[in-house]
Design an enzyme around this catalytic site. Structure first.
Site, mmCIF file in Angstrom:
data_model
loop_
_atom_site.group_PDB
_atom_site.id
_atom_site.type_symbol
_atom_site.label_atom_id
_atom_site.label_comp_id
_atom_site.label_asym_id
_atom_site.label_seq_id
_atom_site.Cartn_x
_atom_site.Cartn_y
_atom_site.Cartn_z
ATOM 1 N N LYS A 250 -3.923 2.920 -14.672
ATOM 2 C CA LYS A 250 -2.758 2.103 -14.341
ATOM 3 C C LYS A 250 -2.173 1.465 -15.598
ATOM 4 O O LYS A 250 -0.950 1.444 -15.786
ATOM 5 C CB LYS A 250 -3.152 1.010 -13.336
ATOM 6 N N GLN B 126 -7.944 -5.185 -8.125
ATOM 7 C CA GLN B 126 -8.562 -3.895 -7.817
ATOM 8 C C GLN B 126 -9.636 -4.061 -6.747
ATOM 9 O O GLN B 126 -10.475 -4.960 -6.824
ATOM 10 C CB GLN B 126 -9.150 -3.296 -9.116
ATOM 11 N N ASP C 270 0.908 -4.055 -4.596
ATOM 12 C CA ASP C 270 0.059 -3.145 -3.823
ATOM 13 C C ASP C 270 0.598 -2.968 -2.399
ATOM 14 O O ASP C 270 0.225 -2.026 -1.708
ATOM 15 C CB ASP C 270 -1.359 -3.718 -3.706
HETATM 16 N N1 GUN Z 1 -8.844 0.606 -4.825
HETATM 17 C C1 GUN Z 1 -8.604 1.884 -4.455
HETATM 18 N N2 GUN Z 1 -7.286 2.088 -4.292
HETATM 19 C C2 GUN Z 1 -6.675 0.908 -4.549
HETATM 20 C C3 GUN Z 1 -5.321 0.491 -4.557
HETATM 21 O O1 GUN Z 1 -4.385 1.230 -4.260
HETATM 22 N N3 GUN Z 1 -5.105 -0.802 -4.899
HETATM 23 C C4 GUN Z 1 -6.117 -1.652 -5.206
HETATM 24 N N4 GUN Z 1 -5.809 -2.903 -5.519
HETATM 25 N N5 GUN Z 1 -7.384 -1.303 -5.218
HETATM 26 C C5 GUN Z 1 -7.656 -0.020 -4.892
#
Ligand code: GUN
Length: 277
Positions: free
Chosen positions: A52, A96, A119
């Protein structure tokens, strides 16, 4: 023989547009900024977070990573989120998941300001999506919708079968297809005779995390298959669909890696630019 959907390429061209939007924001004196919080040292999470950060930098979004130890208390994490909510230089906040056991994930998701919820996990964002209001859409589902549209697949009136009912992918993507006038069927771990349902799909979305769950005998000729699974088997990344078998029956199929994955990060960047705008 199915056409293989090139998520990497579709993501690349989308990111070029986002890069231009980031440049325009900078001309107006706004530097789009995403802050990612990672609690603990889970290797998969570390790798996602690095992906990311790298993607954000490439298109001119400033990315800040806050690393917190595994023993971090819920209170401490909530305090950090409140600080970021109040910081006008931060446009997007991403915590996350999963979080360590002592922290209530729901409380954390509720604490993020809906204006910075890149998100799309906050109940306000989900509620707006349900009633078709403009909001931050969750990244993987939005990435799937974008892939489908980019490939020219018509959604209205088609039968979409979703395997998996997670809060992050299955549930919201079904809602998004419904908003576009598809007939939607949800299947999950308690569904009896899964193949009965998957054989009826015009579009099949699989997001459960079971390697090779979907085999060629479980799909209809000409189906469009979206494989959201990410499974590491013998050091190799594979999806939830038996790609080699199913590709001979489907009309289109996403590979793993290089299908949905690049689109997820792209939609996160899209949401961050929107937040800055
Ligand atoms: N863990 C796995 N996929 C995601 C996601 O799309 N966002 C977040 N914050 N954590 C994740």
């Amino acid at each position: 023989m199915a056409e293989v959907i090139n998520g990497k390429e579709i993501a690349r061209s989308y990111r070029m547009k986002l890069k231009e939007q980031a440049e325009r924001l900078k001309e107006q004196g706004i530097l789009p900024k995403l802050t990612v919080i990672l609690v603990g040292e889970d290797p998969a999470s570390q790798s996602y977070v690095r992906g990311k950060e790298k993607a954000a930098k490439e298109i001119g979004i400033e990315s800040e990573l806050i690393l917190m130890p595994n023993e971090t208390s819920e209170e401490e994490l909530l305090r950090t989120i409140n600080r970021l909510n109040a910081d006008a230089s931060v446009h997007g906040i991403l915590v996350q998941l999963p979080l360590p056991g002592q922290i209530d994930e729901k409380k954390v998701i509720f604490a993020i300001s809906p204006a910075k919820d890149v998100d799309g996990f906050h109940p306000e964002s989900i509620g707006k999506m349900m009633i078709g209001e403009k909001t931050f859409l969750p990244c993987t589902p939005n990435g799937i919708m974008h892939l489908i549209k980019e490939m020219g697949v018509s959604i209205s009136g088609s039968h979409v079968v979703i395997v998996g009912r997670s809060q992050i992918v299955g549930k919201p993507v079904g809602m998004m297809f419904l908003n576009e006038s598809a007939t939607v069927t949800y299947c999950h771990s308690k569904t009896s005779d899964l193949a009965f349902f998957t054989r009826q799909a015009d579009i099949l979305v699989v997001a459960v995390g079971v390697p090779n769950l979907i085999t060629a005998d479980m799909v209809k000729e000409g189906v469009v298959v979206i494989d959201v699974g990410v499974n590491r088997v013998d050091g190799k990344l594979i999806g939830d669909v038996d790609f080699e078998g199913v590709k001979d029956v489907a009309s289109m199929i996403t590979p793993v890696p290089g299908g949905v994955g690049p689109m997820t990060i792209t939609m996160l960047l899209h949401n961050t630019i929107e937040a800055a705008q």
